[in-house]
Design a protein around this motif. Structure first.
Motif, PDB file in Angstrom:
ATOM      1  N   GLY A 152      14.313 -13.184  24.481  1.00  0.00           N
ATOM      2  CA  GLY A 152      14.815 -13.447  25.825  1.00  0.00           C
ATOM      3  C   GLY A 152      13.740 -14.076  26.698  1.00  0.00           C
ATOM      4  N   PRO A 153      14.033 -14.231  28.000  1.00  0.00           N
ATOM      5  CA  PRO A 153      13.107 -14.944  28.887  1.00  0.00           C
ATOM      6  C   PRO A 153      11.985 -14.068  29.447  1.00  0.00           C
ATOM      7  N   GLU A 154      11.946 -12.768  29.122  1.00  0.00           N
ATOM      8  CA  GLU A 154      10.903 -11.897  29.688  1.00  0.00           C
ATOM      9  C   GLU A 154       9.525 -12.390  29.260  1.00  0.00           C
ATOM     10  N   MET A 155       8.535 -12.159  30.127  1.00  0.00           N
ATOM     11  CA  MET A 155       7.192 -12.667  29.826  1.00  0.00           C
ATOM     12  C   MET A 155       6.409 -11.724  28.930  1.00  0.00           C
ATOM     13  N   GLU A 156       6.807 -10.468  28.848  1.00  0.00           N
ATOM     14  CA  GLU A 156       6.092  -9.544  27.969  1.00  0.00           C
ATOM     15  C   GLU A 156       7.089  -8.887  27.027  1.00  0.00           C
ATOM     16  N   ILE A 157       7.030  -9.299  25.775  1.00  0.00           N
ATOM     17  CA  ILE A 157       7.964  -8.792  24.771  1.00  0.00           C
ATOM     18  C   ILE A 157       7.156  -8.236  23.606  1.00  0.00           C
ATOM     19  N   ALA A 158       7.418  -6.987  23.251  1.00  0.00           N
ATOM     20  CA  ALA A 158       6.719  -6.370  22.120  1.00  0.00           C
ATOM     21  C   ALA A 158       7.695  -5.507  21.334  1.00  0.00           C
ATOM     22  N   VAL A 159       7.467  -5.414  20.041  1.00  0.00           N
ATOM     23  CA  VAL A 159       8.221  -4.491  19.184  1.00  0.00           C
ATOM     24  C   VAL A 159       7.199  -3.802  18.272  1.00  0.00           C
ATOM     25  N   PRO A 160       7.576  -2.668  17.678  1.00  0.00           N
ATOM     26  CA  PRO A 160       6.628  -2.002  16.783  1.00  0.00           C
ATOM     27  C   PRO A 160       6.199  -2.945  15.650  1.00  0.00           C
ATOM     28  N   ALA A 161       4.925  -2.832  15.246  1.00  0.00           N
ATOM     29  CA  ALA A 161       4.414  -3.681  14.164  1.00  0.00           C
ATOM     30  C   ALA A 161       4.880  -3.116  12.823  1.00  0.00           C
ATOM     31  N   SER A 162       6.165  -3.345  12.528  1.00  0.00           N
ATOM     32  CA  SER A 162       6.730  -2.916  11.256  1.00  0.00           C
ATOM     33  C   SER A 162       6.056  -3.655  10.117  1.00  0.00           C
ATOM     34  N   GLY A 163       6.329  -3.185   8.904  1.00  0.00           N
ATOM     35  CA  GLY A 163       5.791  -3.858   7.726  1.00  0.00           C
ATOM     36  C   GLY A 163       4.967  -2.922   6.891  1.00  0.00           C
ATOM     37  N   ARG A 164       4.043  -3.453   6.175  1.00  0.00           N
ATOM     38  CA  ARG A 164       3.268  -2.620   5.253  1.00  0.00           C
ATOM     39  C   ARG A 164       1.978  -3.336   4.890  1.00  0.00           C
ATOM     40  N   CYS A 165       0.882  -2.580   4.822  1.00  0.00           N
ATOM     41  CA  CYS A 165      -0.398  -3.108   4.361  1.00  0.00           C
ATOM     42  C   CYS A 165      -0.867  -2.287   3.177  1.00  0.00           C
ATOM     43  N   GLU A 166      -1.147  -2.968   2.081  1.00  0.00           N
ATOM     44  CA  GLU A 166      -1.566  -2.273   0.868  1.00  0.00           C
ATOM     45  C   GLU A 166      -2.889  -2.831   0.360  1.00  0.00           C
ATOM     46  N   VAL A 167      -3.617  -1.977  -0.351  1.00  0.00           N
ATOM     47  CA  VAL A 167      -4.870  -2.369  -0.995  1.00  0.00           C
ATOM     48  C   VAL A 167      -4.604  -2.412  -2.500  1.00  0.00           C
ATOM     49  N   VAL A 168      -5.084  -3.460  -3.162  1.00  0.00           N
ATOM     50  CA  VAL A 168      -4.845  -3.642  -4.596  1.00  0.00           C
ATOM     51  C   VAL A 168      -6.197  -3.618  -5.311  1.00  0.00           C
ATOM     52  N   CYS A 169      -6.448  -2.570  -6.093  1.00  0.00           N
ATOM     53  CA  CYS A 169      -7.719  -2.467  -6.817  1.00  0.00           C
ATOM     54  C   CYS A 169      -7.554  -3.092  -8.198  1.00  0.00           C
ATOM     55  N   PHE A 170      -8.414  -4.060  -8.501  1.00  0.00           N
ATOM     56  CA  PHE A 170      -8.261  -4.839  -9.733  1.00  0.00           C
ATOM     57  C   PHE A 170      -8.853  -4.148 -10.956  1.00  0.00           C
ATOM     58  N   SER A 171      -9.756  -3.188 -10.721  1.00  0.00           N
ATOM     59  CA  SER A 171     -10.480  -2.548 -11.828  1.00  0.00           C
ATOM     60  C   SER A 171     -11.152  -1.305 -11.278  1.00  0.00           C
ATOM     61  N   ASP A 172     -11.389  -0.311 -12.147  1.00  0.00           N
ATOM     62  CA  ASP A 172     -12.139   0.859 -11.671  1.00  0.00           C
ATOM     63  C   ASP A 172     -13.652   0.649 -11.804  1.00  0.00           C
ATOM     64  N   ASP A 173     -14.060  -0.518 -12.275  1.00  0.00           N
ATOM     65  CA  ASP A 173     -15.493  -0.834 -12.402  1.00  0.00           C
ATOM     66  C   ASP A 173     -15.981  -1.453 -11.088  1.00  0.00           C
ATOM     67  N   HIS A 174     -16.703  -0.660 -10.331  1.00  0.00           N
ATOM     68  CA  HIS A 174     -17.158  -1.076  -8.997  1.00  0.00           C
ATOM     69  C   HIS A 174     -17.948  -2.383  -9.024  1.00  0.00           C
ATOM     70  N   ASP A 175     -18.733  -2.579 -10.067  1.00  0.00           N
ATOM     71  CA  ASP A 175     -19.647  -3.723 -10.085  1.00  0.00           C
ATOM     72  C   ASP A 175     -19.067  -4.973 -10.728  1.00  0.00           C
ATOM     73  N   SER A 176     -17.797  -4.948 -11.044  1.00  0.00           N
ATOM     74  CA  SER A 176     -17.211  -6.165 -11.618  1.00  0.00           C
ATOM     75  C   SER A 176     -16.624  -7.017 -10.492  1.00  0.00           C
ATOM     76  N   ALA A 177     -15.987  -8.100 -10.890  1.00  0.00           N
ATOM     77  CA  ALA A 177     -15.306  -8.990  -9.946  1.00  0.00           C
ATOM     78  C   ALA A 177     -14.105  -9.555 -10.692  1.00  0.00           C
ATOM     79  N   PRO A 188      -9.155   9.978 -12.321  1.00  0.00           N
ATOM     80  CA  PRO A 188     -10.530   9.777 -12.776  1.00  0.00           C
ATOM     81  C   PRO A 188     -10.786   8.376 -13.340  1.00  0.00           C
ATOM     82  N   ASP A 189      -9.744   7.623 -13.557  1.00  0.00           N
ATOM     83  CA  ASP A 189      -9.897   6.227 -13.982  1.00  0.00           C
ATOM     84  C   ASP A 189      -8.588   5.494 -13.722  1.00  0.00           C
ATOM     85  N   TYR A 190      -8.595   4.181 -13.808  1.00  0.00           N
ATOM     86  CA  TYR A 190      -7.352   3.420 -13.665  1.00  0.00           C
ATOM     87  C   TYR A 190      -7.555   2.002 -14.167  1.00  0.00           C
ATOM     88  N   GLU A 191      -6.432   1.326 -14.406  1.00  0.00           N
ATOM     89  CA  GLU A 191      -6.507  -0.107 -14.714  1.00  0.00           C
ATOM     90  C   GLU A 191      -6.338  -0.878 -13.403  1.00  0.00           C
TER      91      GLU A 191
END
Lengths: 364, 364
Positions: free
Chosen positions: A117-142, A88-91
């Protein structure tokens, strides 16, 4: 210096949520996410661009992500308004992005290879992580409106995330950043930043590492220390305190561009001592205020990010600093990055770095 | 194949204007520019960005340039409406930019050095040249609406400019491009493109040269020919004829991205045989039509540019091709290049290159 506590919980689709606070045992992680979210979003792959020697993420699912939803998903949940934050709230709150460009898999995957290697099409899974960081629970602040103590807590959270993500094994570089302003496409106005844990070292960072290595080899000196010394004595210093200095660099490319360097050498946020975090907060707030007052009534749209050393190879050539850049080039005017900048990397600074720095120096 | 004639005149402040036409002796260069323009605009300097090993132009005068002026400066002059084009009509016209990012000096200057000393602040004059290329005297048309013969004349003009600018000595790389659409900040809606003659090899081109050299060294093969072969047999071919092929590349980074390769090897436009220019025109018009019909009623905003081999060092590793990229990612939606793309060079393709190619393939 303020206290620092962390609690870890999970969202309905299994994503992690972390609450950071200055008071212990706030019990926020105990609130259950009552939504029916279905399967969590997963990233796609990274493809090797042989023409540029770079990796590009291909993430087909992301085009379905919402634009300016009616209910803000970053506000705390309240009654029937169920959001990404069950408490219901957070910092400060951090959670895994529901539509990640990187990661979201059941198990951490491998890094993108540094030799292919020399292949023309090389792909691997997009490993990693994406996170959202909320700075305040006050929607109207900055971020610029928050207290130094809150900015300190945000930076401590980013430092904790950097340390944890660096240890996972599927992340080569941790990038903590904030996009702010509709002018640069921000769809959620709740004050927040993001963290991208990339499975490769990004092209820009590779340039910095190569430049620092070359500088050492040709001059015997540390590039970042030479920049620090040169800029400290130059005409473009915006703000300074015991541990930090903020300046518009000599070869700035964005109409407004402020680099914030720690005066001592650190590889990443995880290495920053508490007193340096504490002194960063008021200095950064001053920089943000100067930006917002540069053109009164028009808050500066910006992209602000922590450049950190990569986790593995090349780490000795990286150094922590923050760079804030803006497309604002005058009252009511933005710079569009068209063909020269976007396609060729040929930048043109229309204002001139000294003029731009003078506007920020005179803004407070 | 159509005829090709050129006349050279000058504007009131001494800038050069060139008229290209399919009929000889049209006499357009004889019309005098009756405006009082004062001194011509001059570029500033290029500064060396030691952190990225790149040159950045600093051009303080450009921030005064007009946004969406009431009278179009690219229309022919008529009565008291005096524009950048003194003649009463034209087919294709090219003139020096009044607010250049590069050049405008009385004498061509030196190239930016490829090796620099250890000083922290290094700058040289921003040599080079910036030109505006008007595709038609019809203000309300667009390149996509023009005849194949006119597109042919435009490309011949670009080829002539490339040859002439390459011979000046103050230009390391010639970039011919078109920015189209208010979404990417285009302020003049008259159909036109631009030419930047840079005094350095741009960062993106340096990547291509390095990649082609490495590919040759490690595989013994030509990178562009390998890409051509791989993409020709792939699922993302958009259009093709005897001399050209247009495809969305495997590791595309923009929501819509079409590369147009000549099937034979040329370093730049100046090397293109007439019959290849003639067959380019209808193919490119087809690509542009497919782009405009991808989301009916919403013409595609785009940046389209000719990648050419540099004039001097590294020329053997460069190869002529056109790349068209767009930020359009759906009806009414554009992709903003925020922190990951703009700051780190970490691109995320939201649609997926195959989906994007399929939309273009199905658009006609």
């Amino acid at each position: 210096m303020s206290a620092f506590h962390m609690e870890s919980g999970s969202l309905a689709d299994g994503r992690q949520i972390l609450y950071y606070s200055t008071e212990p045992e706030a019990g926020r992680a105990g609130y259950a996410d009552k939504r029916d979210l279905g399967e969590r979003g997963r990233a796609g792959q990274v493809r090797y661009d042989r023409l540029r020697d770079e990796w590009v993420a291909v993430s087909a699912g992301r085009s379905a992500r919402p634009q300016l939803p009616v209910a803000c998903p970053l506000c705390p949940s309240e009654g029937d308004e169920l959001t990404e934050i069950p408490a219901p709230d957070y910092e400060v709150a951090v959670f895994e992005n529901r539509f990640p460009s990187f990661g979201g898999f059941d198990e951490p995957g491998p890094l993108a290879p540094t030799e292919v290697g020399p292949e023309m099409e090389i792909a691997v899974p997009a490993s990693g992580r994406c996170e959202v960081v909320c700075f305040s629970d006050d929607h109207d602040s900055a971020l610029v409106d928050l207290s130094p103590e809150r900015v300190e807590l945000v930076v401590k959270a980013l430092a904790q995330r950097t340390a944890e993500l660096s240890a996972r094994g599927d992340i080569a570089q941790v990038f903590c950043f904030e996009n702010r302003g509709v002018e640069i496409g921000v769809t959620l106005h709740h004050p927040h930043g993001q963290i991208y844990g990339y499975p490769y070292v990004t092209p820009q960072t590779r340039k910095f590492l190569a430049a620092a290595k070359r500088h050492k080899e040709t001059t015997g000196r540390d590039l970042y220390e030479d920049i620090l010394e040169s800029e400290s004595n130059g005409p473009r210093v915006i703000a300074e305190n015991e541990h930090w200095i903020a300046f518009t660099p000599y070869a700035a490319r964005w109409p407004f561009e402020v680099h914030v360097y720690p005066k001592e050498r650190f590889a990443d946020l995880a290495e920053l001592p508490e007193e340096h975090i504490a002194s960063f907060a008021p200095l950064y707030l001053e920089v943000l205020k100067r930006c917002d007052l540069a053109f009164p009534g028009e808050p500066m749209p910006y992209m602000s990010g922590w450049h950190q050393a990569p986790v593995g190879e090349g780490r000795e050539w990286g150094r922590l600093r923050l760079e804030l850049v803006s497309i604002r080039r005058g009252p009511g005017k933005v710079k569009f990055l068209a063909s020269s900048e976007s396609v060729m990397g040929g930048w043109v600074h229309d204002l001139g770095p000294e003029t731009s720095a003078d506007i920020l120096k005179g803004a407070l």
